[in-house]
Design a protein around this motif. Structure first.
Motif, mmCIF file in Angstrom:
data_model
loop_
_atom_site.group_PDB
_atom_site.id
_atom_site.type_symbol
_atom_site.label_atom_id
_atom_site.label_comp_id
_atom_site.label_asym_id
_atom_site.label_seq_id
_atom_site.Cartn_x
_atom_site.Cartn_y
_atom_site.Cartn_z
ATOM 1 N N SER A 8 173.133 86.529 -2.404
ATOM 2 C CA SER A 8 172.694 86.253 -1.035
ATOM 3 C C SER A 8 172.388 84.773 -0.907
ATOM 4 N N CYS A 9 172.304 84.330 0.351
ATOM 5 C CA CYS A 9 171.825 82.977 0.603
ATOM 6 C C CYS A 9 170.296 83.011 0.625
ATOM 7 N N ARG A 10 169.673 81.872 0.758
ATOM 8 C CA ARG A 10 168.210 81.825 0.697
ATOM 9 C C ARG A 10 167.556 82.520 1.888
ATOM 10 N N CYS A 11 168.197 82.456 3.074
ATOM 11 C CA CYS A 11 167.546 82.993 4.275
ATOM 12 C C CYS A 11 167.975 84.420 4.580
ATOM 13 N N ASP A 12 168.869 84.979 3.758
ATOM 14 C CA ASP A 12 169.287 86.375 3.879
ATOM 15 C C ASP A 12 170.253 86.644 5.038
ATOM 16 N N ALA A 13 170.728 85.604 5.697
ATOM 17 C CA ALA A 13 171.702 85.790 6.776
ATOM 18 C C ALA A 13 173.050 86.253 6.220
ATOM 19 N N PHE A 86 179.522 78.721 2.498
ATOM 20 C CA PHE A 86 178.077 78.494 2.476
ATOM 21 C C PHE A 86 177.450 79.133 3.712
ATOM 22 N N CYS A 87 176.124 79.298 3.692
ATOM 23 C CA CYS A 87 175.420 79.848 4.849
ATOM 24 C C CYS A 87 175.158 78.734 5.853
ATOM 25 N N LYS A 88 175.588 78.955 7.091
ATOM 26 C CA LYS A 88 175.418 77.933 8.120
ATOM 27 C C LYS A 88 173.959 77.780 8.544
ATOM 28 N N LYS A 89 173.148 78.813 8.266
ATOM 29 C CA LYS A 89 171.738 78.731 8.675
ATOM 30 C C LYS A 89 170.873 77.991 7.666
ATOM 31 N N CYS A 90 171.044 78.300 6.384
ATOM 32 C CA CYS A 90 170.134 77.695 5.388
ATOM 33 C C CYS A 90 170.837 76.747 4.431
ATOM 34 N N GLY A 91 172.165 76.719 4.476
ATOM 35 C CA GLY A 91 172.878 75.746 3.645
ATOM 36 C C GLY A 91 173.165 76.183 2.220
HETATM 37 ZN ZN LIG Z 1 171.132 81.520 4.767
#
Ligand SMILES: [Zn+2]
Length: 165
Positions: A8-13, A86-91
């Protein structure tokens, strides 16, 4: 049974799952793309997994970065065929997919939440492009390369007995 990697990404998006026969985080890449996009310690660690089994939730939050490369190996500036997701919200950097090897996907070890096997030995590659302040922590059995090793991720796992059937 291949190992199921859960990431997962850091922000879970974005969450993802993928099966891997080659889940050992042994390959440390010091190239400028890995280092800048993902490798705060001077390198990034890429795993190998089976693209056909990749399941993604939150796909709409994915960004894709294709690096422009101009160096000794690519004297003419070219756009990398590697798609760095990559996650566009948290990078958070998540995985690399390269259509040149369509059956494989390379999740970054840093994005994986499930347990990974510990590497019995490591490979340090692209040292030619490492940052000058980085002192690679090279273990006794580790191998070092200016650019790429000959041995594939799969071959490394088979040689070291770490291949997951
Ligand atoms: Zn994220």
């Amino acid at each position: 049974m291949p190992l199921l990697l859960k990431g997962s990404c850091r922000c879970d998006a974005v969450r993802f799952e993928v099966e891997s026969h080659t889940p050992v985080p042994f390959m440390l890449c010091y190239c400028s793309i890995c280092r800048k996009q993902q490798g705060g310690g001077g390198f990034a660690i890429n795993l190998g997994a089976d693209y056909g089994t990749l399941k993604i939730t939150g796909k709409r939050n994915l960004g894709v970065y294709r690096a422009e490369i101009e160096d000794d190996e690519h004297p003419q500036c070219e756009i990398s065929s590697g798609e760095r997701n990559f996650c566009k919200k948290c990078g958070s950097a998540l995985w690399l997919y390269d259509p040149t090897w369509p059956e494989l996907v390379h999740p970054f070890a840093s994005a994986i939440d499930s347990e990974l096997p510990k590497p019995p030995e490591k490979v340090h590659l692209m040292l030619k492009y490492k940052a000058n302040w980085v002192e690679p922590d090279v273990g006794k059995k580790d191998k070092v390369f200016d650019v790429y090793p000959q041995e594939s991720i799969a071959d490394w796992h088979k040689r070291t007995g770490m291949w997951v059937d």
